[in-house]
Write a protein that holds these residues in place. Structure first.
Motif, PDB file in Angstrom:
ATOM      1  N   MET A 122       0.840  -1.199   0.000  1.00  0.00           N
ATOM      2  CA  MET A 122       0.000   0.000   0.000  1.00  0.00           C
ATOM      3  C   MET A 122       0.877   1.252   0.000  1.00  0.00           C
ATOM      4  O   MET A 122       1.876   1.314   0.713  1.00  0.00           O
ATOM      5  N   GLU A 123       0.524   2.215  -0.818  1.00  0.00           N
ATOM      6  CA  GLU A 123       1.311   3.441  -0.925  1.00  0.00           C
ATOM      7  C   GLU A 123       1.298   4.212   0.397  1.00  0.00           C
ATOM      8  O   GLU A 123       0.363   4.115   1.193  1.00  0.00           O
ATOM      9  N   HIS A 124       2.358   4.995   0.598  1.00  0.00           N
ATOM     10  CA  HIS A 124       2.456   5.822   1.801  1.00  0.00           C
ATOM     11  C   HIS A 124       1.402   6.923   1.812  1.00  0.00           C
ATOM     12  O   HIS A 124       0.939   7.339   2.868  1.00  0.00           O
ATOM     13  N   LEU A 125       1.019   7.401   0.617  1.00  0.00           N
ATOM     14  CA  LEU A 125       0.041   8.475   0.504  1.00  0.00           C
ATOM     15  C   LEU A 125      -1.299   7.921   0.028  1.00  0.00           C
ATOM     16  O   LEU A 125      -1.356   7.061  -0.847  1.00  0.00           O
ATOM     17  N   ALA A 126      -2.368   8.457   0.598  1.00  0.00           N
ATOM     18  CA  ALA A 126      -3.715   8.085   0.180  1.00  0.00           C
ATOM     19  C   ALA A 126      -4.208   9.130  -0.822  1.00  0.00           C
ATOM     20  O   ALA A 126      -4.484  10.277  -0.447  1.00  0.00           O
ATOM     21  N   ARG A 127      -4.284   8.754  -2.084  1.00  0.00           N
ATOM     22  CA  ARG A 127      -4.773   9.680  -3.099  1.00  0.00           C
ATOM     23  C   ARG A 127      -6.245   9.984  -2.845  1.00  0.00           C
ATOM     24  O   ARG A 127      -7.021   9.109  -2.448  1.00  0.00           O
ATOM     25  N   THR A 128      -6.640  11.231  -3.114  1.00  0.00           N
ATOM     26  CA  THR A 128      -8.006  11.661  -2.804  1.00  0.00           C
ATOM     27  C   THR A 128      -8.999  11.355  -3.919  1.00  0.00           C
ATOM     28  O   THR A 128     -10.197  11.461  -3.711  1.00  0.00           O
ATOM     29  N   GLY A 129      -8.498  11.012  -5.113  1.00  0.00           N
ATOM     30  CA  GLY A 129      -9.403  10.827  -6.245  1.00  0.00           C
ATOM     31  C   GLY A 129      -9.687  12.126  -6.974  1.00  0.00           C
ATOM     32  O   GLY A 129     -10.428  12.143  -7.956  1.00  0.00           O
ATOM     33  N   ILE A 130      -9.096  13.229  -6.504  1.00  0.00           N
ATOM     34  CA  ILE A 130      -9.227  14.545  -7.142  1.00  0.00           C
ATOM     35  C   ILE A 130      -7.829  14.961  -7.569  1.00  0.00           C
ATOM     36  O   ILE A 130      -6.991  15.309  -6.723  1.00  0.00           O
ATOM     37  N   ALA A 131      -7.572  14.913  -8.864  1.00  0.00           N
ATOM     38  CA  ALA A 131      -6.205  15.128  -9.364  1.00  0.00           C
ATOM     39  C   ALA A 131      -5.625  16.463  -8.911  1.00  0.00           C
ATOM     40  O   ALA A 131      -4.474  16.536  -8.480  1.00  0.00           O
ATOM     41  N   GLY A 132      -6.413  17.523  -9.015  1.00  0.00           N
ATOM     42  CA  GLY A 132      -5.914  18.838  -8.630  1.00  0.00           C
ATOM     43  C   GLY A 132      -5.596  18.932  -7.149  1.00  0.00           C
ATOM     44  O   GLY A 132      -4.608  19.556  -6.749  1.00  0.00           O
ATOM     45  N   LEU A 133      -6.423  18.308  -6.310  1.00  0.00           N
ATOM     46  CA  LEU A 133      -6.169  18.331  -4.874  1.00  0.00           C
ATOM     47  C   LEU A 133      -4.930  17.516  -4.535  1.00  0.00           C
ATOM     48  O   LEU A 133      -4.119  17.925  -3.682  1.00  0.00           O
ATOM     49  N   ASP A 134      -4.755  16.371  -5.182  1.00  0.00           N
ATOM     50  CA  ASP A 134      -3.538  15.587  -4.959  1.00  0.00           C
ATOM     51  C   ASP A 134      -2.299  16.384  -5.363  1.00  0.00           C
ATOM     52  O   ASP A 134      -1.238  16.261  -4.738  1.00  0.00           O
ATOM     53  N   ASN A 135      -2.426  17.192  -6.404  1.00  0.00           N
ATOM     54  CA  ASN A 135      -1.321  18.058  -6.819  1.00  0.00           C
ATOM     55  C   ASN A 135      -0.987  19.061  -5.723  1.00  0.00           C
ATOM     56  O   ASN A 135       0.183  19.304  -5.412  1.00  0.00           O
ATOM     57  N   VAL A 136      -2.014  19.664  -5.131  1.00  0.00           N
ATOM     58  CA  VAL A 136      -1.811  20.619  -4.038  1.00  0.00           C
ATOM     59  C   VAL A 136      -1.172  19.938  -2.837  1.00  0.00           C
ATOM     60  O   VAL A 136      -0.303  20.501  -2.168  1.00  0.00           O
ATOM     61  N   LEU A 137      -1.575  18.686  -2.572  1.00  0.00           N
ATOM     62  CA  LEU A 137      -1.084  17.934  -1.417  1.00  0.00           C
ATOM     63  C   LEU A 137       0.244  17.231  -1.691  1.00  0.00           C
ATOM     64  O   LEU A 137       0.741  16.514  -0.825  1.00  0.00           O
ATOM     65  N   ARG A 138       0.790  17.422  -2.887  1.00  0.00           N
ATOM     66  CA  ARG A 138       2.038  16.770  -3.294  1.00  0.00           C
ATOM     67  C   ARG A 138       1.893  15.250  -3.341  1.00  0.00           C
ATOM     68  O   ARG A 138       2.778  14.511  -2.920  1.00  0.00           O
ATOM     69  N   GLY A 139       0.751  14.793  -3.821  1.00  0.00           N
ATOM     70  CA  GLY A 139       0.573  13.359  -4.024  1.00  0.00           C
ATOM     71  C   GLY A 139      -0.589  12.752  -3.283  1.00  0.00           C
ATOM     72  O   GLY A 139      -1.127  11.729  -3.706  1.00  0.00           O
ATOM     73  N   GLY A 140      -1.017  13.337  -2.186  1.00  0.00           N
ATOM     74  CA  GLY A 140      -2.129  12.790  -1.423  1.00  0.00           C
ATOM     75  C   GLY A 140      -1.939  13.020   0.064  1.00  0.00           C
ATOM     76  O   GLY A 140      -1.063  13.788   0.496  1.00  0.00           O
TER      77      GLY A 140
END
Length: 489
Positions: free
Chosen positions: A1-19
């Motif tokens: 399992m990845e260290h970051l949980a992606r939100t399913g919102i590409a732009g928000l993941d970009n703001v969060l630096r990956g999730g």
């Protein structure tokens, strides 16, 4: 399992630096109607797509209401566990007179929640909402202890939790100090036009997130977030190329052509030919094998195409080849952040010439005029780093006279400034064109006549007996033979 949980919102993941970093608790704050439930569902459904166990605990919404939200976005909730706990209904079920009803009800709610979490053993949890817990706790100290208990419990379960709160993003410091991150959602209501929404990450421990406000919209399919453009984060390897307009007199004025990777401002009164001049450069880029896009804020695409056809500029061929794209923009409905993302996506897709027609319309999209230059500066810097030639059209107020003025001065941002003016000669209204600035090389200091005929713009010889252009009331004192000949006279 990845260290970051992606939100399913590409732009928000970009703001969060990956999730979102996993096994932590986060707070999503905002007034009713900003899209908190939609964001939460996207976050959980992304987890379902990744094969994770996901749980939506609702004290405020009913299962039917959640299903209705999902249906509006064409989402399938299969695989998502929904646990409905109506705290309001429980208040009416307690007849015990020996204890404070709130004590009993909060304990009942907590016990039911813990049992459900133990049954599902989720990787992702959404708790909606804290407003109900706050009401049941009644006391700030008890409320804080309850949140601490939930935090300890979920961390022990290695779950990544979103807490939804209807309070204002600047309030409720009790919870903000306990959670790992805070995302605030806001809705703005301009005096005219559609409502605007924006989000900001107020806190995210250990993550260099992208700060500031980021525009977003809610459309079918969920939230679309447009990260604030930071040009310094991008680098490009632009080539030294020159874009020729194909008009000999205009190319001579600008010193041979416009350099790719620079921004040109074309300014003048209404009807002086600004859009047509910028369209020449867009068509020239298309003819040279490049791709160009022209964003039309005021004039309709249909009107622009009709005028170009009448002038014989060959616009249909360029559009049919896909090398010229004309895009209508409604400044009342499109936020500056969304527009910047459109331009960036176009540039990333291979566009090498961009026309914004006009900055007056772009200014209308800004909630505060003072921020226009900051948006434009970031956009132009990004385009420059990518080797894109950018053309900005700006209409000045008034047609002629000393009262003419631009709505905002951004001439210092542009690398090249082309000035258009009206003048009168022999009882006729004519147009003049000059270049007053070019950072990347030499340019003529001449003033030439500008006309329009077969093939588009026509640039005549230097008007040597022409004075007063900078006052806005230029006058011509030469001979008629020096002027462009017009059809029929």
């Amino acid at each position: 399992m990845e260290h970051l949980a992606r939100t399913g919102i590409a732009g928000l993941d970009n703001v969060l630096r990956g999730g979102l970093p996993r096994r932590r608790m986060y707070l999503i704050q905002g007034e009713p109607g900003v899209g908190k439930t939609t964001l939460a569902l996207q976050y959980l459904l992304e987890g379902v797509r990744q094969g994770e166990r996901c749980l939506y605990v609702t004290l405020a919404e009913t299962r039917d209401e959640i299903t209705e939200v999902a249906g509006a976005h064409k989402w399938d909730l299969e695989g998502l566990d929904i646990f409905e706990l109506s705290a309001i209904e429980r208040l009416g079920l307690n007849d015990n007179t020996l204890f404070d009803p709130a004590d009993v009800d909060l304990q009942e709610v907590t016990d039911a929640l813990l049992k459900e979490v133990a049954r599902v053993n989720p990787n992702r949890v959404v708790f909606d909402s804290l407003a109900e817990v706050r009401l049941l706790a009644q006391d700030p100290l008890r409320y804080r202890r309850q949140i601490l208990a939930l935090k300890s419990f979920f961390v022990g379960k290695e779950a990544t939790v979103l807490l939804i709160d209807d309070s204002n993003p600047t309030s409720d410091e009790q919870v903000r100090s306990l959670v790992h991150g805070v995302i605030g959602l806001q809705r703005l209501a301009p005096e005219y036009g559609g409502e605007r929404r924006r989000l900001h990450v107020a806190k995210l421990r250990g993550v260099p997130f992208r700060g500031g406000h980021h525009d977003y919209v809610i459309r079918e399919g969920g939230l679309m977030v447009f990260p604030r453009l930071v040009a310094a984060e991008h680098r490009g390897g632009k080539l030294q190329r020159v874009l020729s307009s194909g008009i000999a007199g205009l190319d001579s004025l600008v010193g041979g052509g416009i350099d790719y990777g620079t921004a040109s401002l074309i300014v003048g009164p209404a009807g002086s030919g600004k859009s047509t001049i910028s369209l020449h450069y867009a068509l020239a880029s298309a003819r040279n094998g490049g791709r160009s896009v022209m964003y039309c804020f005021e004039e309709s695409v249909e009107t622009l195409v009709t005028r170009a056809r009448h002038l014989g500029m060959g616009i249909d061929k360029a559009m049919a080849s896909g090398r010229l794209l004309l895009e209508q923009v409604d400044p009342a409905e499109v936020s500056p952040g969304e527009f910047a993302c459109r331009v960036r996506a176009s540039i990333d897709g291979g566009t090498d010439a961009v026309v914004i027609d006009s900055l007056n319309g772009y200014l209308s999209a800004m909630p505060q005029e003072s921020f226009l230059t900051l948006h434009i500066h970031e956009l132009l810097t990004y385009a420059s780093l990518k080797g894109v030639a950018t053309f900005l059209v700006m209409a000045q107020h008034g047609l002629m006279g000393a009262g003419m003025a631009a709505p905002v001065d951004i001439s210092y941002i542009a690398d090249t400034v082309v000035l258009l003016r009206y003048f009168e000669a022999a009882g006729s209204i004519r147009k003049a064109i000059s270049v007053v600035k070019k950072r990347t090389g030499r340019h003529e200091d001449a003033i030439r006549e500008l006309g329009f005929g077969d093939g588009g713009a026509l640039v005549g010889n230097q008007l040597k007996n022409f004075q007063g252009v900078l006052t806005g009331v230029p006058s011509f004192m030469g001979e008629n033979a020096d002027l462009l000949r017009r059809k029929g006279g």
